[in-house]
Design a protein around this motif. Structure first.
Motif: not given
Length: 260
Positions: A177-195
């Motif tokens: 989750t965090l690495p993908i959020a960091r991959d996409l941060m400069s493009e304005g795409i947020r990523v979160n996960t529910i457990l």
């Protein structure tokens, strides 16, 4: 992100349970929702109910996922929202001894891989393809292009006996989750996960009432199973709150799973 009639969304596993509740919540805000699922009859019914579109999709297959996004985008345009709810599980010990004849067996590797392919690789496949599409969108006023919500499980952190494959797959979703959020941060795409913890889904409904009562009693508070609508509420918060990014959040009534 403001969700309205100009917003397109894709929900994998949207034909039932957590996915169906999220599809309904998005549609209630006015979003145009595409449901990805293998349950065609149920998926078509939900799509008709919410004014969306059903796409028969196998998340383990590249061509199937590509065709699903093509159909969804032809109907609604490029999605700004992706919610990943498609998943499954099994319960097999890593190695075990038969109580009848003492024979020893181990977890079949094809069964282990099957869970990884659906829950982890399937989730990543949909994220990567959806995010690539979101990159084609013009940023909104705050620079945001999209929001992605994934589904892991409390088993990612406290898996039970027999859940090696399931816990590994859900732990992978949390871990990426965090690495993908960091991959996409400069493009304005947020990523979160529910457990999610123990939820009252169609799979759980098949269990005997005594089993469900015992599970509900094990939840600290409230002493009941979670409702799919509560999952959808958290998913909508993750989508609509622009500062929610790179997070993995338990939704479980404070339960910590015992070994069995």
């Amino acid at each position: 992100m403001k969700v309205d009639s100009n917003t397109a969304a894709v929900v994998t596993g949207g034909a039932s349970g957590l996915g169906a509740a999220t599809a309904r919540a998005l549609a209630a805000r006015g979003a145009k929702v595409a449901i990805f699922d293998l349950q065609a009859e149920k998926g078509e019914a939900i799509a008709k109910e919410i004014g969306g579109v059903f796409c028969e999709v196998n998340v383990t297959d590249d061509g199937s996922v590509d065709a699903g996004f093509e159909k969804a985008r032809a109907a609604h345009g490029q999605e700004r929202i992706l919610v990943n709810c498609a998943g499954t599980g099994n319960a097999i010990k890593t190695a075990s001894r038969s109580k009848t004849d003492g024979s020893i067996k181990h977890f079949p590797l094809d069964a282990f891989n099957w869970i990884i392919q659906i829950n982890l690789v399937g989730t990543f496949r949909c994220i990567a393809k959806s995010a690539a599409g979101m990159l084609t969108l013009d940023p909104m006023e705050d620079g945001e292009r999209g929001a992605i919500v994934n589904t892991a499980s409390v088993a990612a952190e406290d898996g039970q006996i027999g859940q090696a494959a399931y816990s590994a797959s859900k732990g992978g979703v949390v871990g990426m989750t965090l690495p993908i959020a960091r991959d996409l941060m400069s493009e304005g795409i947020r990523v979160n996960t529910i457990l999610p913890g123990i939820f009252n889904t169609p799979l759980m409904n098949a269990a005997p009432q005594a089993v469900k009562d015992a599970l509900a009693a094990s939840v600290p508070f409230p002493k009941r199973l979670g409702n799919a609508e509560e999952y959808a509420m958290l998913a909508m918060t993750m989508i609509e709150c622009g500062y929610f990014n790179g997070e993995d959040v338990r939704l479980d009534g404070a339960i910590r799973m015992a070994p069995r």
